[in-house]
Design a protein around this motif. Structure first.
Motif, PDB file in Angstrom:
ATOM      1  N   LEU A 639       0.818  -1.206   0.000  1.00  0.00           N
ATOM      2  CA  LEU A 639       0.000   0.000   0.000  1.00  0.00           C
ATOM      3  C   LEU A 639       0.852   1.257   0.000  1.00  0.00           C
ATOM      4  O   LEU A 639       0.629   2.180  -0.806  1.00  0.00           O
ATOM      5  N   GLU A 810      -8.168   4.856   0.314  1.00  0.00           N
ATOM      6  CA  GLU A 810      -7.348   3.798   0.887  1.00  0.00           C
ATOM      7  C   GLU A 810      -7.595   2.477   0.167  1.00  0.00           C
ATOM      8  O   GLU A 810      -6.662   1.754  -0.187  1.00  0.00           O
ATOM      9  N   THR A 814      -5.119   0.297  -2.137  1.00  0.00           N
ATOM     10  CA  THR A 814      -4.900  -1.043  -1.598  1.00  0.00           C
ATOM     11  C   THR A 814      -5.161  -2.121  -2.634  1.00  0.00           C
ATOM     12  O   THR A 814      -4.358  -3.046  -2.807  1.00  0.00           O
ATOM     13  N   SER A 815      -6.267  -2.019  -3.347  1.00  0.00           N
ATOM     14  CA  SER A 815      -6.621  -3.095  -4.277  1.00  0.00           C
ATOM     15  C   SER A 815      -7.269  -2.618  -5.573  1.00  0.00           C
ATOM     16  O   SER A 815      -7.001  -3.173  -6.635  1.00  0.00           O
TER      17      SER A 815
END
Length: 957
Positions: A639, A810, A814-815
């Motif tokens: 991250l 976030e 993150t993904s």
């Protein structure tokens, strides 16, 4: 039925026939290839005609000058076709296309006038610079002949400027020197520049080679049939070449045969200009040339001295700059070294161009595909013409390509003594690449008995090597006939090659090349791919399968680069980079938002930063290694590393701080990257979870708390308020963007302390309520942040904090961002947008574990809360309290969005049986944490989107 079965049985045979057909080329391309004309020539007009040629120095001309003679002056008349191109007048006989071929540059025409004409015959008399005359009698309709003449008149006028450069060009031709010195008796004439052989002697014994006799034969030919750019080629021309070209004429005859004389005349001074423009420059090709210079025919004395080395260096270097796709290839130095023995640097330069482009295309490319292809063709010829020898080669696993590759690649210069290699080159320039196959087959044929006795590659090569060293020996030393004893092995080789293997024609060679071309190209592409992948930089986030896919997409995007042929630049420019990313990145795919100018600006701005960041060499182009390294960082699972990389795109000075303008730019970058989710084209994990919760809630609500885990099943049809979830996700991303900009300026630190009065109102006016104070505070903060007199900077730590403080951003770093880059999916160029927009619920129904678990959790939660509520109810009952308070508590604890789903389902019960045919929602490619499956639905791929007048006398000075 038997008819169709017969067709099916014949189909493989028909397929093999189809493979033998050569690729179609245009008439102009075939014409230029056959007569070796420059690439910019094309047929302007053609007509049938009879042609006679009267040389200025021939016997016919002498008879015309003598009035009192009993011998009649007669000339041969050839019937054929006359062609006109922008710079050439070409005649070809109709008998066998080789009895009379004349290619005359229009700048060599001095005068054109009408010859004796009748109502049915139209003739022209063309006088060349040398005084030779061409009589053309047109055949066919008169108006067509007039059209041809009108077109020729225009072209003659266009070529008048070129006629001024003709004397200088003719001074470089040895045939012109011979005629002027011996016929015109011009004194103090300068010998034309020649090759290294003029200084360091030519290979072979001139007495044995009968140089003077050959030179006399060619001199007589020039007298009768013209010379250099005004020569007529016939069967005698071909015979003289087969006998052997004298050393001093070899450069000019080679030029005439291969067509490089036309290139040299059309591009006067270009060779010197290339050398001058690139003087002192360095390249990979130049470095490789330097390594091979002293390994170029070292047995020849000129290449043991700097003069010969320098000439070789100049030609190879100039060609590498002229043709960067080829650059330089090993063995090219051998060929050029051979040419320079007879040719000047400029002659060798243009001759090399036609060798590479016309005679042996692909031999000296980066992948050497032409050589590999011809080795396959040669093996097919050996198998067909000499089956016994081929079976022996296969039986003992003798690598034929190891034996024959040097013959083809060096054009026999490194295989046999130079004097014999040059004889083969004479015929090679006359007849083309089929000569290499004929001579190679003849070598095997002559040595067949000896070769059948060896069983390994070493002995096979040793026999042939010994044969090459004895080519001057008698082929029949034990014969009682002195004529047979005088036949050398080399003469025997030529007879075998051009008598027994005359069936090997250029068309057959072309057919065989076409048959094997596809498989050779595939093998080369596989080898190149494997080699490049093996030398890729170390990656931490990309697997070998993903690297392979990136390789394929990268070279699919660069259409001008041909991997198998090694042509075209393999580097990626910015516009191609945009198309490249659009094939597998959701946020780079074309969309309706692209019509918005501001969005297009955001998109190009971000992609330009990404392109510049990946450009390690700072040349404005990306290599495959640049792209692989960049993508490896882009899809990192760390991250903080992902956030840091995005920050570095805008931190151009690498000081870990962003100024006001850079903060605004980074905000625009986030707006661009999140556009597919902000507009609802894709969903992220938060929205997906919300939808799954809604479905689970509807199941629980429909079945009650009595449902067991074994009874959990997804409904056969599910409907959902798409607009609601779309709106929620859009609002969430817009809010995230607004919060990011606000917090960035709120938490940014001052670049320098200002002594001015702070814009924030710190008064404690009791008359102002707290809400108004807060609004004023926020407005003043914004004003202060945007005030250029109060500069602030956003450092990396603060940027991380702001991103991590927002759930949407976030999750994005993150993904969501990583999963929007589909480097593991094969790109299908034919795939359309409609195939990419799939219904999200198909994915949910295909794998309902997450929904089932959510249902189980809710059932357990309801049961637990019910038990607690029951206990509280009993307790409250004992205390005299109402039992409705517990129910109110449970209802209030539900998520508001779930209520909306319940309401929608209640109001539209029939719609539960319908499946949506299209949807704005698509499953994100994030892996389900509760299962090992990766539910990936592919995103859309990039859409691919004179009045005619009588001919007057034309004369040039």
């Amino acid at each position: 039925m038997s008819f169709f079965e017969s067709l099916r049985q014949k189909a493989p045979f028909l397929d093999r026939i189809a493979e033998n057909f050569t690729p179609a080329i245009t008439r102009d391309e075939k014409f230029k290839l056959e007569y070796k004309l420059p690439a910019d020539e094309n047929i302007l007009d053609d007509t049938n005609a009879d042609l006679s040629f009267v040389s200025a120095f021939g016997k016919l001309k002498e008879l015309q000058k003598v009035k009192n003679t009993n011998e009649q002056a007669m000339a041969y008349v050839y019937s054929g076709k006359l062609f006109l191109t922008p710079h050439y007048l070409l005649f070809r006989d109709s008998f066998d296309h080789s009895s009379c071929i004349m290619v005359v540059n229009l700048s060599a025409v001095k005068r054109v006038e009408r010859a004796t004409s009748t109502a049915y015959a139209f003739s022209l008399l063309v006088t060349l610079y040398s005084g030779s005359q061409i009589v053309i009698q047109f055949i066919g309709l008169r108006y067509r002949s007039e059209q041809f003449c009108a077109q020729m008149k225009l072209r003659l006028k266009d070529n008048v400027p070129n006629a001024k450069e003709l004397p200088e060009f003719l001074a470089s031709c040895y045939s012109e020197f011979l005629l002027r010195k011996n016929l015109l008796r011009i004194k103090d004439i300068t010998v034309p520049p020649a090759g290294l052989g003029q200084l360091y002697k030519y290979p072979g014994n001139p007495t044995v080679a009968k140089e003077k006799a050959k030179l006399r034969l060619w001199f007589n030919y020039f007298k009768e049939h013209g010379a250099n750019i005004g020569i007529v080629k016939n069967h005698e021309f071909q015979k003289l070449i087969r006998i052997g070209v004298p050393n001093r004429l070899r450069s000019e005859i080679w030029e005439l045969c291969c067509g490089s004389i036309y290139l040299r005349q059309a591009h006067r001074g270009e060779y010197e200009r290339i050398l001058k423009d690139n003087e002192g420059k360095s390249s990979q090709a130049v470095e490789e040339i330097e390594k091979d210079l002293k390994r170029s025919l070292p047995e020849y004395s000129a290449y043991q001295k700097e003069e010969g080395i320098q000439r070789l260096r100049n030609v190879l270097t100039a060609y590498s700059w002229k043709n960067p796709d080829v650059g330089y290839c090993q063995a090219m130095n051998i060929v050029v070294a051979g040419l320079l023995i007879y040719m000047t640097e400029e002659q060798a330069f243009w001759c090399l161009s036609n060798i590479c482009d016309i005679y042996v295309p692909g031999y000296y490319s980066k992948t050497m595909y032409g050589t590999l292809l011809d080795q396959k063709v040669f093996e097919a010829f050996v198998k067909e013409k000499m089956p016994v020898l081929w079976e022996h080669i296969v039986k003992y696993d003798i690598q034929m390509s190891v034996v024959s590759l040097p013959w083809f690649l060096s054009l026999f210069f490194t295989s046999m003594p130079l004097e014999y290699a040059f004889r083969i080159m004479d015929i090679f320039f006359l007849y083309g690449s089929k000569t290499l196959f004929q001579v190679s087959l003849a070598i095997l044929k002559v040595n067949g008995d000896d070769l059948l006795e060896v069983e390994d590659d070493g002995m096979f090569i040793a026999i042939l090597k010994n044969y090459f060293h004895t080519l001057s020996d008698s082929a029949h030393p034990d014969s009682s006939d002195i004529k047979y004893r005088q036949i050398t092995k080399f003469q025997e080789l030529l007879v075998t090659a051009f008598k027994e293997f005359n069936v090997i024609t250029e068309s057959i060679v072309a057919q065989e090349r076409n048959r094997f071309q596809k498989s050779i190209f595939q093998d080369i592409e596989t080898f190149v791919k494997r080699t490049q992948l093996r030398h890729m930089p170390k990656t931490f986030n990309l697997s070998q399968e993903q690297l392979s896919n990136i390789y394929d997409i990268f070279y699919q995007s660069i259409e001008s680069h041909k991997i198998s042929m090694g042509t075209g630049s393999s580097n990626m420019e910015f516009e191609i980079f945009i198309q490249f990313l659009s094939k597998f990145c959701d946020w780079s795919k074309p969309s309706e938002t692209d019509n918005d100018p501001s969005f297009r600006k955001q998109k190009r701005g971000f992609l330009k930063r990404l392109f510049k960041k990946w450009d390690s060499s700072r040349i404005g182009e990306l290599t495959l290694y640049d792209v692989v390294s960049g993508l490896d960082k882009l899809i990192t699972q760390d991250l903080l590393e992902s956030i840091n990389f995005f920050f570095s795109l805008y931190d151009e000075d690498d000081d870990n701080e962003l100024l006001r303008e850079e903060v605004l730019q980074i905000s625009e970058g986030l707006l661009f990257l999140t556009e597919p989710w902000k507009t609802g084209r894709y969903v992220d994990e938060l929205t997906k979870k919300s939808i799954e919760n809604g479905i689970a809630e509807s199941i629980v609500k429909e079945n009650g708390s009595a449902i067991t885990v074994e009874q959990i099943s997804l409904p056969s049809g599910v409907t959902v308020d798409e607009e609601k979830y779309k709106s929620e996700q859009t609002e969430r991303y817009l809010e995230a963007a607004s919060n990011f900009l606000q917090r960035s300026f709120e938490y940014a630190k001052p670049l320098e302390l200002s002594e001015e009065i702070n814009l924030i109102d710190l008064s404690d006016d009791e008359d102002t309520d707290s809400g108004t104070k807060q609004k004023n505070y926020e407005a003043m903060m914004a004003n202060a942040a945007l005030d250029p007199t109060h500069p602030k900077v956003l450092d990396l730590a603060t940027f991380r904090m702001i991103i991590l403080a927002d759930e949407t951003y976030e999750l994005f770093f993150t993904s969501t961002f990583r999963n929007s880059i589909h480097v593991d999916e094969q790109v299908d160029p034919s795939e359309g947008k409609e195939k990419a927009l799939r219904n999200m619920f198909d994915g949910i129904i295909a794998d309902g574990k997450r929904v089932a678990e959510e249902v189980r959790r809710r059932v357990d939660s309801v049961a637990t809360k019910g038990s607690i509520a029951s206990s509280e109810s009993n307790s409250q009952t004992l205390n005299g309290s109402s039992t409705t308070s517990g129910t109110s508590h449970i209802s209030a604890s539900k998520d508001d969005r779930m209520d909306d789903v319940d309401d929608f389902t209640t109001e539209h019960p029939n719609e539960q049986e319908e499946l949506l045919s299209t949807s704005w929602i698509e499953m994100d490619s994030a892996p389900d944490p509760s299962t090992n499956q990766n539910r990936t639905l592919r995103a859309i791929s990039a859409e691919t989107s004179s009045d005619q007048k009588d001919l007057i006398e034309f004369e040039t000075n």
